[in-house]
Write a protein that holds these residues in place. Structure first.
Motif, short mmCIF file in Angstrom:
data_model
loop_
_atom_site.label_atom_id
_atom_site.label_comp_id
_atom_site.label_asym_id
_atom_site.label_seq_id
_atom_site.Cartn_x
_atom_site.Cartn_y
_atom_site.Cartn_z
N GLU A 97 0.83 -1.21 0.00
CA GLU A 97 0.00 0.00 0.00
C GLU A 97 0.87 1.26 0.00
OE1 GLU A 97 -4.10 1.23 2.24
OE2 GLU A 97 -2.44 0.58 3.52
N ALA A 98 1.96 1.24 0.78
CA ALA A 98 2.86 2.39 0.81
C ALA A 98 3.59 2.57 -0.52
CB ALA A 98 3.87 2.22 1.95
N LEU A 99 3.99 1.47 -1.15
CA LEU A 99 4.65 1.56 -2.45
C LEU A 99 3.73 2.16 -3.50
CD1 LEU A 99 6.49 -1.89 -2.49
CD2 LEU A 99 7.58 0.36 -2.36
N TYR A 100 2.50 1.68 -3.54
CA TYR A 100 1.53 2.26 -4.47
C TYR A 100 1.36 3.76 -4.22
CZ TYR A 100 -0.30 -2.42 -5.80
OH TYR A 100 -0.46 -3.70 -6.28
N SER A 101 1.33 4.15 -2.95
CA SER A 101 1.07 5.56 -2.60
C SER A 101 2.24 6.47 -2.94
CB SER A 101 0.76 5.67 -1.10
OG SER A 101 -0.42 4.96 -0.77
N ARG A 102 3.45 5.92 -3.05
CA ARG A 102 4.63 6.75 -3.31
C ARG A 102 5.12 6.68 -4.76
NH1 ARG A 102 8.18 7.78 1.11
NH2 ARG A 102 9.70 8.39 -0.49
N ALA A 103 4.67 5.69 -5.52
CA ALA A 103 5.22 5.48 -6.87
C ALA A 103 4.73 6.53 -7.85
CB ALA A 103 4.85 4.09 -7.36
N LEU A 104 5.57 6.84 -8.83
CA LEU A 104 5.13 7.66 -9.96
C LEU A 104 4.04 6.92 -10.72
CD1 LEU A 104 5.53 10.05 -12.02
CD2 LEU A 104 7.09 8.49 -13.23
N CYS A 105 4.26 5.61 -10.93
CA CYS A 105 3.26 4.80 -11.60
C CYS A 105 3.56 3.32 -11.37
CB CYS A 105 3.21 5.08 -13.11
SG CYS A 105 4.70 4.53 -14.02
N LEU A 106 2.56 2.50 -11.57
CA LEU A 106 2.73 1.05 -11.65
C LEU A 106 2.93 0.71 -13.12
CD1 LEU A 106 2.49 -1.83 -10.29
CD2 LEU A 106 0.12 -1.79 -11.12
N LEU A 107 4.01 0.00 -13.43
CA LEU A 107 4.30 -0.46 -14.79
C LEU A 107 3.94 -1.93 -14.85
CD1 LEU A 107 5.49 -0.06 -17.62
CD2 LEU A 107 7.76 -0.46 -16.62
N PHE A 108 2.95 -2.28 -15.69
CA PHE A 108 2.40 -3.64 -15.66
C PHE A 108 2.10 -4.13 -17.08
CE2 PHE A 108 -0.37 -6.99 -13.84
CZ PHE A 108 0.41 -7.34 -12.75
N PRO A 109 3.15 -4.47 -17.85
CA PRO A 109 2.96 -4.84 -19.26
C PRO A 109 2.77 -6.35 -19.48
CG PRO A 109 5.29 -4.60 -18.81
CD PRO A 109 4.57 -4.35 -17.50
N SER A 110 1.88 -6.97 -18.71
CA SER A 110 1.66 -8.41 -18.82
C SER A 110 1.24 -8.80 -20.23
CB SER A 110 0.58 -8.86 -17.85
OG SER A 110 0.99 -8.70 -16.51
N LEU A 111 1.60 -10.03 -20.61
CA LEU A 111 1.18 -10.57 -21.90
C LEU A 111 -0.21 -11.21 -21.81
CD1 LEU A 111 4.53 -12.30 -22.94
CD2 LEU A 111 3.78 -9.95 -23.39
N TYR A 112 -0.53 -11.78 -20.65
CA TYR A 112 -1.82 -12.42 -20.42
C TYR A 112 -2.23 -12.19 -18.97
CZ TYR A 112 0.09 -15.07 -24.37
OH TYR A 112 0.69 -15.44 -25.54
N GLU A 113 -3.49 -11.95 -18.73
CA GLU A 113 -4.04 -11.87 -17.38
C GLU A 113 -5.52 -12.25 -17.44
OE1 GLU A 113 -2.64 -11.30 -14.49
OE2 GLU A 113 -0.69 -10.43 -15.03
N GLY A 114 -6.00 -12.89 -16.38
CA GLY A 114 -7.43 -13.14 -16.29
C GLY A 114 -8.16 -11.96 -15.70
N PHE A 115 -7.49 -11.27 -14.77
CA PHE A 115 -8.04 -10.06 -14.15
C PHE A 115 -6.90 -9.08 -13.88
CE2 PHE A 115 -9.23 -7.53 -10.42
CZ PHE A 115 -10.40 -6.96 -10.88
N GLY A 116 -5.98 -9.44 -13.01
CA GLY A 116 -4.85 -8.57 -12.70
C GLY A 116 -5.17 -7.61 -11.57
N TRP A 117 -4.90 -8.03 -10.33
CA TRP A 117 -5.20 -7.16 -9.19
C TRP A 117 -4.29 -5.94 -9.07
CZ3 TRP A 117 -6.49 -12.39 -7.43
CH2 TRP A 117 -7.82 -12.51 -7.02
N PRO A 118 -2.97 -6.03 -9.30
CA PRO A 118 -2.13 -4.86 -9.02
C PRO A 118 -2.59 -3.54 -9.66
CG PRO A 118 -0.76 -6.78 -9.26
CD PRO A 118 -2.16 -7.22 -9.62
N PRO A 119 -3.02 -3.50 -10.93
CA PRO A 119 -3.48 -2.22 -11.44
C PRO A 119 -4.66 -1.62 -10.67
CG PRO A 119 -3.02 -3.70 -13.25
CD PRO A 119 -2.96 -4.53 -12.00
N ILE A 120 -5.60 -2.48 -10.24
CA ILE A 120 -6.75 -1.98 -9.49
C ILE A 120 -6.32 -1.52 -8.10
CG2 ILE A 120 -9.05 -2.56 -8.62
CD1 ILE A 120 -8.76 -2.45 -11.70
N GLU A 121 -5.45 -2.31 -7.46
CA GLU A 121 -4.94 -1.93 -6.15
C GLU A 121 -4.19 -0.61 -6.22
OE1 GLU A 121 -4.16 -6.59 -4.73
OE2 GLU A 121 -2.48 -5.26 -5.24
N ALA A 122 -3.36 -0.45 -7.26
CA ALA A 122 -2.60 0.79 -7.42
C ALA A 122 -3.55 1.97 -7.57
CB ALA A 122 -1.68 0.68 -8.63
N GLN A 123 -4.57 1.82 -8.39
CA GLN A 123 -5.53 2.91 -8.59
C GLN A 123 -6.24 3.27 -7.29
OE1 GLN A 123 -8.04 1.67 -11.92
NE2 GLN A 123 -6.74 2.82 -13.33
#
Length: 380
Positions: A264-290
């Motif tokens: 939670e602290a990393l998400y709050s301090r980062a410039l952005c989450l970089l998440f260039p997955s090739l395949y995902e069924g849902f992908g929690w990190p982008p939603i958590e980051a937002q």
């Protein structure tokens, strides 16, 4: 209504699935549901606790030989059985009376077993296991897919959508933006983290595209002292060699398997989450980051086009110049950062709150349990 949740084996490597099942158990209990969570117990697998090699095969004895008897007894006392991960679809034949709901998080392993994902290879037994899982999905009373993209994958593989629904995932933890002082306190143990930094959270599985993360970061951060924080699994040897070849290894900060408060602290301090997955069924990190007010730069695969829409900067996972350009735009334009933070927060609050997911599952439970309790017309 008595609901039996079936979770995952402790040593099968599916940490996110165990977190999701625990969150579902907690929230259903808070909603007043008579709910119980069981999972295969390590016995033989406890001798070599591993998802690989001999430990994996000992775990199969625990999962596929010892557990079904316990499941059958527990299911006999339930009004509905919810298999929290599609990998548990193999247990459908052991539930004899109650309706069975399966949550399908992705079809990546199934598609790999069919030769559709070149980055992943399945063993001979792996292919048999994935066919077994598909058989269970066909026999389930209902399959709840965590995204429309996953629904489309399941429908294409099963060649039917007669028992399929879509229930979007919610957050497993109440992520929120942290004040700078609080985020800094939580991250102080990791030494000097210069803000802003780029964040990636995940593993070294090929479809997570960590090699792409390293290359995109190298392009985006050229001429800067920007740091890349890699949270989750430590880089393997091949990725370490790539980081050195790119000349970025000295700007990488590895945080291995961080606690959720640190994430939670990393998400709050980062410039952005970089998440260039090739395949995902849902992908929690982008939603958590937002949810923490962190802008997201991600691949434009079908899943993220659906779940992120206009709330993130998307580009093809093969367009590493485009992904790097999106990072540089955020670095240079505070106004764009504010806009993406606002859109991300709105996206989560409108679509991915845990309370919404629980309401959707409760509606499914009532529908399935009610149908099972209703006698056929000819007996009325």
């Amino acid at each position: 209504m008595k609901v039996l949740l079936v979770g995952n084996y402790r040593f099968d490597g599916s940490t996110s699935m165990r977190i999701w099942a625990a969150a579902l158990h907690r929230e259903l209990g808070a909603a007043g549901i008579d709910v119980r969570l069981i999972a295969p117990r390590p016995f033989f697998g406890a001798c070599i606790p591993s998802a690989h090699g001999l430990g994996k095969w000992l775990g199969y004895i625990d999962r596929f030989i010892l557990f079904p008897r316990r499941l059958r007894a527990a299911a006999a006392r339930a009004d509905l059985v919810h298999l929290c991960d599609h990998g548990s679809a193999v247990y459908v034949p052991f539930v004899e009376r109650a309706p069975v709901l399966i949550t399908c998080h992705d079809m990546i392993a199934v598609r790999a077993a069919r030769g559709e994902i070149p980055e992943l290879r399945a063993s001979r037994f792996g292919k048999i296991l994935q066919r077994w899982i598909c058989s269970g999905l066909r026999r389930a009373t209902r399959v709840a897919c965590v995204s429309r993209a996953t629904f489309d994958d399941v429908r294409a593989i099963l060649q039917s959508d007669s028992n399929l629904s879509v229930v979007l995932n919610g957050l497993n933890y109440p992520f929120q933006p942290l004040a700078p002082d609080e985020a800094g306190r939580r991250l102080a143990q990791f030494g000097v983290l210069r803000s802003p930094f780029i964040l990636h959270l995940g593993s070294n599985l090929p479809y997570k595209n960590r090699a792409g993360v390293l290359r995109v970061f190298a392009k985006a951060s050229a001429g800067t002292d920007l740091q890349l924080v890699l949270a989750g699994e430590p880089l393997d040897r091949g990725l370490v060699r790539l980081a050195r070849a790119l000349g970025i290894h000295h700007r990488i900060v590895a945080i291995v398997n961080p606690r959720v408060e640190v994430i939670e602290a990393l998400y709050s301090r980062a410039l952005c989450l970089l998440f260039p997955s090739l395949y995902e069924g849902f992908g929690w990190p982008p939603i958590e980051a937002q949810a923490c007010g962190c802008p997201v730069v991600a691949s434009n695969i079908a899943t993220f086009a659906e779940t992120l829409e206009q709330s993130a900067l998307l580009a093809s996972p093969g367009d590493e110049d485009g992904l790097a350009g999106a990072v540089r735009r955020l670095l240079a334009d505070p106004g764009l950062c504010r806009l993406m933070r606002q859109r991300g927060l709105q996206n989560v609050r409108a679509r991915f709150l845990t309370a919404r997911m629980i309401r959707d599952y409760l509606a499914l439970y009532r529908d399935l349990a009610g149908a099972a309790a209703t006698p056929p017309m000819e007996s009325l």
